[in-house]
Structure formats: structure tokens, C-alpha cells
Scaffold this active site. Structure first.
Site, PDB file in Angstrom:
ATOM      1  N   LYS A   1      -2.428  -1.447  -3.662  1.00  0.00           N
ATOM      2  CA  LYS A   1      -3.248  -0.246  -3.581  1.00  0.00           C
ATOM      3  C   LYS A   1      -2.376   1.004  -3.672  1.00  0.00           C
ATOM      4  O   LYS A   1      -1.337   1.039  -3.018  1.00  0.00           O
ATOM      5  CB  LYS A   1      -3.987  -0.282  -2.248  1.00  0.00           C
ATOM      6  CG  LYS A   1      -4.832   0.916  -1.969  1.00  0.00           C
ATOM      7  CD  LYS A   1      -5.500   0.733  -0.648  1.00  0.00           C
ATOM      8  CE  LYS A   1      -6.215   2.002  -0.300  1.00  0.00           C
ATOM      9  NZ  LYS A   1      -6.578   2.060   1.082  1.00  0.00           N
TER      10      LYS A   1
ATOM     11  N   LYS B   1       0.857  -1.185   0.000  1.00  0.00           N
ATOM     12  CA  LYS B   1       0.000   0.000   0.000  1.00  0.00           C
ATOM     13  C   LYS B   1       0.890   1.232   0.000  1.00  0.00           C
ATOM     14  O   LYS B   1       1.753   1.403   0.861  1.00  0.00           O
ATOM     15  CB  LYS B   1      -0.900  -0.009   1.232  1.00  0.00           C
ATOM     16  CG  LYS B   1      -1.751   1.243   1.341  1.00  0.00           C
ATOM     17  CD  LYS B   1      -2.767   1.152   2.461  1.00  0.00           C
ATOM     18  CE  LYS B   1      -3.529   2.453   2.597  1.00  0.00           C
ATOM     19  NZ  LYS B   1      -4.516   2.395   3.674  1.00  0.00           N
TER      20      LYS B   1
HETATM   21  C1  PBG Z   1      -7.238   3.599   5.819  1.00  0.00           C
HETATM   22  C2  PBG Z   1      -7.632   3.319   4.410  1.00  0.00           C
HETATM   23  C3  PBG Z   1      -7.508   4.230   3.352  1.00  0.00           C
HETATM   24  C4  PBG Z   1      -8.116   3.641   2.249  1.00  0.00           C
HETATM   25  C5  PBG Z   1      -8.585   2.374   2.647  1.00  0.00           C
HETATM   26  N1  PBG Z   1      -8.254   2.200   3.978  1.00  0.00           N
HETATM   27  C6  PBG Z   1      -6.948   5.606   3.324  1.00  0.00           C
HETATM   28  C7  PBG Z   1      -5.620   5.888   3.841  1.00  0.00           C
HETATM   29  O1  PBG Z   1      -4.759   5.011   3.969  1.00  0.00           O
HETATM   30  O2  PBG Z   1      -5.389   7.061   4.163  1.00  0.00           O
HETATM   31  C8  PBG Z   1      -8.257   4.309   0.917  1.00  0.00           C
HETATM   32  C9  PBG Z   1      -9.354   3.860   0.026  1.00  0.00           C
HETATM   33  C10 PBG Z   1      -9.690   4.798  -1.073  1.00  0.00           C
HETATM   34  O3  PBG Z   1      -9.027   5.838  -1.290  1.00  0.00           O
HETATM   35  O4  PBG Z   1     -10.661   4.494  -1.783  1.00  0.00           O
HETATM   36  N2  PBG Z   1      -6.361   2.794   6.437  1.00  0.00           N
END
Ligand code: PBG
Length: 337
Positions: free
Chosen positions: A257, A203
Site C-alpha cells: 500500500k 505500507k
Molecule cells: C490507517 C489507515 C490508512 C489507510 C488505511 N488504514 C491511513 C493512514 O495510514 O494514515 C489509507 C487508505 C486510503 O487512503 O484509502 N491506519
């Protein structure tokens, strides 16, 4: 006929395989099906209530009673699983993310309601503290640092809380070190050997999460950025190491992601490990496409389906996407709701 560039021409003509719909169908390599779709949903407190999210046109936050109806529609469309994200009321956010451990928090109540009314759809719960912290970080702050090991203990508690409510798949999105191993061990020790873990293994610290942070209400609260735990967008080898560790620690499913700007990572991971591999077409990707479609610059349906097919071609087994119900309707040829 002679051709100095391609000596085989005209014997080889690539366009023969493209000349009619039936031959194009016959040679199609990749296909998107409803089985590939996972639908992320936002939950709010209240009754018979929904809120539009201005940066994500067409996406809403739902109170639990309405959410259950949305999930029932997803099940009817054949979507295998949904992912839940709570918008926690501000007064329930604190420095220690205490609400994450409350058995009656929004997500736990939503999971119980869904499991009761729509038992045959997979329910994925995010594991990360950001919907519950007053500072908007996924981990616990000690001074100005995120404390990895203390955060992992908190994530284990959050995980068990969500599993007790009936969640099928835990999806740690926090990027702390060793959280998969710790959660897996706690699941075994507490007699939950069947709970799946879908790890947000690679991520990235991405600007594409902006609209999501609006949706869960953490954009105003986030202090600083997440670069000490989420990955540097410049790195690719590091993603392989992250995924390898999560597999060793007991993840069942792997996720990359964001999605579209990181399909090279999906391809690498898919080739390196024989693991079910997923990607998240995140909020900013959705917002970007919807904005262009609203301006009339791009055709919404076509870019939605083409982008999702791109994930399949890159090697994804499934895609978390806000387009899930719309794409499912197109795949089923049923009219838009
Ligand atoms: C939080 C999380 C995020 C997303 C999913 N879980 C945001 C972040 O890490 O700040 C993002 C999902 C999206 O942008 O659609 N842990």
C-alpha cells in the site's frame, strides 16, 4: 524484402495476434474478475444516514443500517470481502484510543449487523488506533514518540475485540514492529485459530492517504506525520524484509500500500514469496482518477478497468479498491446502480 534492423521480418509480425477481438481474447494473459475485488467502506453513527466525502466523489459514509444494504449489494455482485473503517465521533477519541476496546464501538456493531444479515461475505477489520486517537496516530504517544510495544498490546486488545464481534480477517495497518506475531499468538491463546491476518506488510508513508483521513475524520487531528512507522517511499529492499517478517510471524495474506505508484513492490514481493498478495488502490489514487474524469480529461470507466488490470499484471491476487462495486457491475454486465 530485406530489412537490416530485424532480419526475421516479415516472418514475425507481432500485430497478427492483435488483429481481431477473438484473437486478442485468445492471447490475453491477465484478467480481472469479481473475485479480485475487496471493497473498503466507511461507517458513521446514526440511523438511515449517509454522508458524501467531497474528496472522494461517489464514496459515502454509511450508518450501520444502510451499510448492511450496501454490503448485501456487494455480496450479490459476487464481491468476496469488504473492509470496514469507522468515523468515530470526536468525543469518543482520546489519547489512549479507549474506544478501540469497546465491544459496542461502531466497527463491532457494524460487524455483528453484517454477519447477521449478510453471513456469506468476508469481513475485514483494520487494526490500527488512528480512528480512535485524539492525535490521529496509529500508535500510542509517550511524549512525542510512538511507543511500539505498548501499542502492540493495544492492537492485540483491539484485534480480540473485533474478532469477538465476528470479524473474519484482521488487517493490521499500523506498521508497528512484531504486531503480527503478537496478534497471532493472542488468537491462538484465545481459541481463534481460524482468524485470518491480512498484513499491511509494506505500507508507505504516502501523501496518497489524504482523502481517507478526511473520510475517517483524522486529517484535522493528526499531529506530525507517520514516518517513524510507515515506510520511506524511496525503499524497496526494506519492503522485502517487512514482508518476510510478517510471514514468519503468521500472516496469511500480504498487502502492499499504496497501489499504483508501488506496483514494482508488488511484483518483487510476488516473486520473492509464494504468498497471496494484495494491494490497496488508496483514496488518493481514487480521488486523482475521479477528478480527471469529472473534468472530462479521462474516461472514468476505461481508467478504472485499466488501472485494476494493471494490479493483476503486476502479480496481485486481489485489490482493495473504492471502485469495487462499479468494476463488479461492469464485469457482470449489469447496469450501474
Ligand atoms: C490507517 C489507515 C490508512 C489507510 C488505511 N488504514 C491511513 C493512514 O495510514 O494514515 C489509507 C487508505 C486510503 O487512503 O484509502 N491506519
Amino acid at each position: 524484402m530485406t530489412n537490416s534492423v530485424d532480419p526475421d521480418y516479415p516472418f514475425i509480425r507481432m500485430r497478427r495476434n492483435r488483429q481481431t477481438p477473438w484473437i486478442r481474447r485468445m492471447v490475453q494473459e491477465h484478467r480481472l474478475t469479481v473475485d479480485d475485488l475487496i471493497w473498503p467502506l466507511f461507517v458513521i453513527e446514526g440511523q438511515n444516514k449517509y454522508q458524501d466525502i467531497s474528496s472522494m466523489p461517489g464514496v459515502r459514509r454509511w450508518s450501520i443500517d444502510l451499510l448492511v444494504g450496501e454490503v448485501a449489494k456487494a455480496a450479490e455482485l459476487g464481491i468476496p470481502a469488504i473492509a470496514l473503517f469507522p468515523n468515530t465521533p470526536d468525543e469518543r477519541r482520546d489519547d489512549e484510543a479507549s474506544e478501540a476496546f469497546n465491544p459496542d464501538n461502531l466497527v463491532c456493531r457494524a460487524v455483528r449487523a453484517i454477519k447477521k444479515e449478510v453471513p456469506d461475505i468476508g469481513v475485514i477489520c483494520d487494526v490500527a488506533l488512528d480512528p480512535y486517537t485524539s492525535h490521529g496516530h496509529d500508535g500510542l504517544l509517550r511524549g512525542d514518540k510512538i511507543a511500539n510495544d505498548e501499542t502492540v498490546e493495544a492492537l492485540v486488545r483491539q484485534s480480540l475485540n473485533q474478532v469477538e464481534a465476528g470479524c473474519d480477517i484482521l488487517a493490521p495497518s499500523d506498521m508497528m514492529d512484531h504486531r503480527i506475531g503478537a496478534i497471532r499468538q493472542a488468537l491462538e491463546e484465545n481459541d481463534y485459530p481460524d482468524t485470518l491476518i491480512m498484513s499491511y506488510a509494506a505500507k508507505y508513508a504516502s501523501a496518497f492517504y489524504g482523502p481517507f483521513r478526511d473520510a475517517v475524520g483524522s486529517s484535522g487531528t493528526l499531529k506530525g506525520d507517520k514516518r517513524t512507522y510507515q515506510m520511506n517511499p524511496a525503499n524497496s529492499n526494506e519492503a522485502v524484509r517487512e514482508v518476510e517478517l510478517d510471514i514468519e510471524e503468521g500472516a496469511d495474506l500480504i498487502m502492499v500500500k499504496p497501489g499504483m505508484p508501488y506496483l514494482d513492490i508488488v511484483r518483487r514481493i510476488r516473486e520473492e514469496f509464494e504468498m497471496p498478495t494484495f494491494a490497496y488502490q488508496v483514496s488518493g489514487e481514487y480521488a486523482m482518477m475521479m477528478a480527471a474524469a469529472r473534468e472530462g480529461w479521462l474516461d472514468r470507466e476505461s481508467i478504472m478497468m485499466e488501472s485494476l488490470l494493471g494490479f493483476k499484471r503486476a502479480g496481485c491476487d486481489g485489490i482493495l479498491t473504492y471502485f469495487a462495486p462499479d468494476a463488479a457491475r461492469i464485469l457482470k454486465n449489469s447496469p450501474p446502480a
